[in-house]
Design a protein around this motif. Structure first.
Motif, mmCIF file in Angstrom:
data_model
loop_
_atom_site.group_PDB
_atom_site.id
_atom_site.type_symbol
_atom_site.label_atom_id
_atom_site.label_comp_id
_atom_site.label_asym_id
_atom_site.label_seq_id
_atom_site.Cartn_x
_atom_site.Cartn_y
_atom_site.Cartn_z
ATOM 1 N N LEU A 98 -45.736 43.296 34.103
ATOM 2 C CA LEU A 98 -44.636 42.415 33.722
ATOM 3 C C LEU A 98 -43.996 42.893 32.413
ATOM 4 O O LEU A 98 -42.775 43.091 32.343
ATOM 5 C CB LEU A 98 -45.155 40.986 33.574
ATOM 6 C CG LEU A 98 -44.126 39.861 33.645
ATOM 7 C CD1 LEU A 98 -43.599 39.708 35.052
ATOM 8 C CD2 LEU A 98 -44.769 38.550 33.180
ATOM 9 N N VAL A 99 -44.813 43.095 31.399
ATOM 10 C CA VAL A 99 -44.312 43.505 30.083
ATOM 11 C C VAL A 99 -43.657 44.887 30.149
ATOM 12 O O VAL A 99 -42.583 45.114 29.583
ATOM 13 C CB VAL A 99 -45.454 43.488 29.038
ATOM 14 C CG1 VAL A 99 -45.010 44.130 27.732
ATOM 15 C CG2 VAL A 99 -45.931 42.061 28.801
ATOM 16 N N TYR A 100 -44.291 45.804 30.862
ATOM 17 C CA TYR A 100 -43.786 47.176 30.964
ATOM 18 C C TYR A 100 -42.376 47.200 31.575
ATOM 19 O O TYR A 100 -41.464 47.843 31.036
ATOM 20 C CB TYR A 100 -44.750 47.992 31.823
ATOM 21 C CG TYR A 100 -44.377 49.446 31.989
ATOM 22 C CD1 TYR A 100 -44.727 50.383 31.022
ATOM 23 C CD2 TYR A 100 -43.699 49.884 33.110
ATOM 24 C CE1 TYR A 100 -44.399 51.733 31.181
ATOM 25 C CE2 TYR A 100 -43.364 51.217 33.278
ATOM 26 C CZ TYR A 100 -43.712 52.138 32.310
ATOM 27 O OH TYR A 100 -43.382 53.453 32.467
ATOM 28 N N TYR A 101 -42.204 46.485 32.683
ATOM 29 C CA TYR A 101 -40.904 46.522 33.360
ATOM 30 C C TYR A 101 -39.865 45.633 32.671
ATOM 31 O O TYR A 101 -38.667 45.916 32.738
ATOM 32 C CB TYR A 101 -41.076 46.204 34.848
ATOM 33 C CG TYR A 101 -41.726 47.359 35.588
ATOM 34 C CD1 TYR A 101 -40.986 48.465 35.970
ATOM 35 C CD2 TYR A 101 -43.097 47.377 35.834
ATOM 36 C CE1 TYR A 101 -41.576 49.549 36.610
ATOM 37 C CE2 TYR A 101 -43.706 48.456 36.468
ATOM 38 C CZ TYR A 101 -42.936 49.543 36.856
ATOM 39 O OH TYR A 101 -43.519 50.626 37.471
ATOM 40 N N GLN A 102 -40.297 44.594 31.969
ATOM 41 C CA GLN A 102 -39.376 43.829 31.123
ATOM 42 C C GLN A 102 -38.772 44.737 30.059
ATOM 43 O O GLN A 102 -37.566 44.687 29.798
ATOM 44 C CB GLN A 102 -40.113 42.687 30.411
ATOM 45 C CG GLN A 102 -40.261 41.420 31.212
ATOM 46 C CD GLN A 102 -40.958 40.336 30.398
ATOM 47 O OE1 GLN A 102 -42.093 40.512 29.959
ATOM 48 N NE2 GLN A 102 -40.287 39.231 30.188
ATOM 49 N N VAL A 127 -31.922 44.071 41.342
ATOM 50 C CA VAL A 127 -31.544 44.231 39.938
ATOM 51 C C VAL A 127 -32.726 43.772 39.094
ATOM 52 O O VAL A 127 -33.136 42.609 39.172
ATOM 53 C CB VAL A 127 -30.279 43.427 39.583
ATOM 54 C CG1 VAL A 127 -29.989 43.528 38.081
ATOM 55 C CG2 VAL A 127 -29.075 43.923 40.391
ATOM 56 N N LEU A 128 -33.294 44.706 38.328
ATOM 57 C CA LEU A 128 -34.430 44.408 37.447
ATOM 58 C C LEU A 128 -33.906 43.785 36.161
ATOM 59 O O LEU A 128 -32.975 44.307 35.546
ATOM 60 C CB LEU A 128 -35.189 45.696 37.124
ATOM 61 C CG LEU A 128 -36.373 45.582 36.146
ATOM 62 C CD1 LEU A 128 -37.509 44.780 36.767
ATOM 63 C CD2 LEU A 128 -36.847 46.978 35.742
ATOM 64 N N THR A 129 -34.482 42.651 35.756
ATOM 65 C CA THR A 129 -34.062 41.985 34.530
ATOM 66 C C THR A 129 -35.261 41.801 33.599
ATOM 67 O O THR A 129 -36.403 42.028 33.983
ATOM 68 C CB THR A 129 -33.443 40.602 34.825
ATOM 69 O OG1 THR A 129 -34.494 39.664 35.126
ATOM 70 C CG2 THR A 129 -32.451 40.659 35.983
ATOM 71 N N ALA A 130 -34.967 41.372 32.380
ATOM 72 C CA ALA A 130 -36.033 41.135 31.387
ATOM 73 C C ALA A 130 -36.502 39.687 31.400
ATOM 74 O O ALA A 130 -37.422 39.332 30.662
ATOM 75 C CB ALA A 130 -35.532 41.510 29.992
ATOM 76 N N GLU A 131 -35.888 38.857 32.228
ATOM 77 C CA GLU A 131 -36.228 37.434 32.271
ATOM 78 C C GLU A 131 -37.254 37.145 33.349
ATOM 79 O O GLU A 131 -37.153 37.652 34.459
ATOM 80 C CB GLU A 131 -34.978 36.593 32.551
ATOM 81 C CG GLU A 131 -33.892 36.714 31.506
ATOM 82 C CD GLU A 131 -32.663 35.898 31.882
ATOM 83 O OE1 GLU A 131 -32.755 35.072 32.822
ATOM 84 O OE2 GLU A 131 -31.618 36.110 31.252
ATOM 85 N N VAL A 132 -38.234 36.300 33.004
ATOM 86 C CA VAL A 132 -39.240 35.879 33.987
ATOM 87 C C VAL A 132 -38.731 34.622 34.678
ATOM 88 O O VAL A 132 -38.363 33.644 34.026
ATOM 89 C CB VAL A 132 -40.598 35.584 33.313
ATOM 90 C CG1 VAL A 132 -41.598 35.050 34.342
ATOM 91 C CG2 VAL A 132 -41.138 36.850 32.651
ATOM 92 N N HIS A 133 -38.699 34.650 35.998
ATOM 93 C CA HIS A 133 -38.261 33.503 36.797
ATOM 94 C C HIS A 133 -39.416 33.027 37.667
ATOM 95 O O HIS A 133 -39.931 33.780 38.480
ATOM 96 C CB HIS A 133 -37.063 33.879 37.679
ATOM 97 C CG HIS A 133 -35.785 34.028 36.919
ATOM 98 N ND1 HIS A 133 -34.743 33.135 37.028
ATOM 99 C CD2 HIS A 133 -35.400 34.952 36.013
ATOM 100 C CE1 HIS A 133 -33.770 33.517 36.231
ATOM 101 N NE2 HIS A 133 -34.129 34.618 35.604
ATOM 102 N N GLY A 134 -39.815 31.778 37.483
ATOM 103 C CA GLY A 134 -40.847 31.187 38.324
ATOM 104 C C GLY A 134 -42.250 31.647 37.960
ATOM 105 O O GLY A 134 -42.478 32.318 36.949
ATOM 106 N N GLU A 135 -43.186 31.261 38.807
ATOM 107 C CA GLU A 135 -44.594 31.597 38.603
ATOM 108 C C GLU A 135 -44.828 33.064 38.932
ATOM 109 O O GLU A 135 -44.331 33.572 39.937
ATOM 110 C CB GLU A 135 -45.466 30.710 39.490
ATOM 111 C CG GLU A 135 -46.944 30.850 39.233
ATOM 112 C CD GLU A 135 -47.768 29.860 40.044
ATOM 113 O OE1 GLU A 135 -48.964 30.135 40.241
ATOM 114 O OE2 GLU A 135 -47.227 28.833 40.477
#
Length: 203
Positions: free
Chosen positions: A110-114, A151-159
């Motif tokens: 998660l952190v790496y791709y953010q 589209v890869l984003t830096a925002e976490v959406h959902g669980e």
């Protein structure tokens, strides 16, 4: 084809394949190694998706009379020189998966791709490439692949799903929705290229 052996123990992948086959009205029963009392064989993965999928499949050849399906997925990000086949390993900084719990792996991914998305101003175009190999008991092989633009984003959406953490970071270009916002119909639209690839090899 009445039944297949799916050469994986990844719970999220198993659930996805079973769901896709059910939605496509396939009567194929999906077994995994533990269902058949087979030893789970971990295959060392390289940077070639087709070779990885083939190795996973052929590791079980001769251990069951069922057709065997292996798969691998690569994540390609525009402007990045990542190894797309090593989605998890890219995020582990060269360390082995066995050193971490599944939750730790998910969080590191998660952190790496953010951070990759942040380096592109918060979002960047990407796509998943899914590769499938079917090997019949006589060794005959069929292959298929699919592309899913996102589209890869830096925002976490959902669980966050520890097995598929990137689904919380990207939205599908097919539906325009994040996984957390998608209803089942949206998910099936996003995964239609995968369904089509599966139908090519499982008839």
């Amino acid at each position: 084809m009445a039944a297949i052996l799916l050469a994986t123990t990844n719970k999220a992948k198993i659930e996805r394949i079973r769901k896709l086959l059910k939605v496509s009205r396939s009567e194929v029963k999906v077994d995994v190694p533990t269902d058949l009392g087979l030893e789970v064989i971990e295959v060392e993965e390289g940077n070639n998706l087709l070779d990885n999928a083939r190795a996973k499949t052929r590791a079980y050849l001769g251990k069951t009379g069922l057709p065997i399906v292996g798969m691998d997925a690569g994540f390609f990000v525009d402007g990045e020189e990542l190894d797309p086949a090593l989605v998890k390993r890219n995020a582990l900084d060269g360390r082995m998966e066995s050193e971490f719990s599944q939750h730790e792996i998910g969080q590191r991914m998660l952190v790496y791709y953010q951070n990759i998305a942040r380096n592109h101003g918060g979002q960047v175009e990407a796509y998943w490439k899914d590769v499938f190999v079917l090997v019949l008991p006589d060794g005959t092989e069929k292959t298929a692949e699919s592309i899913r633009p996102v589209v890869l984003t830096a925002e976490v959406h959902g669980e966050v799903d520890d097995f598929m953490p990137l689904r919380s970071l990207y939205y599908s270009k097919i539906t325009g929705k994040y996984a957390a916002e998608a209803i089942e119909e949206d998910e099936m639209r996003e995964l239609e290229p995968v369904s089509r690839a599966l139908r090519e090899i499982i008839v």
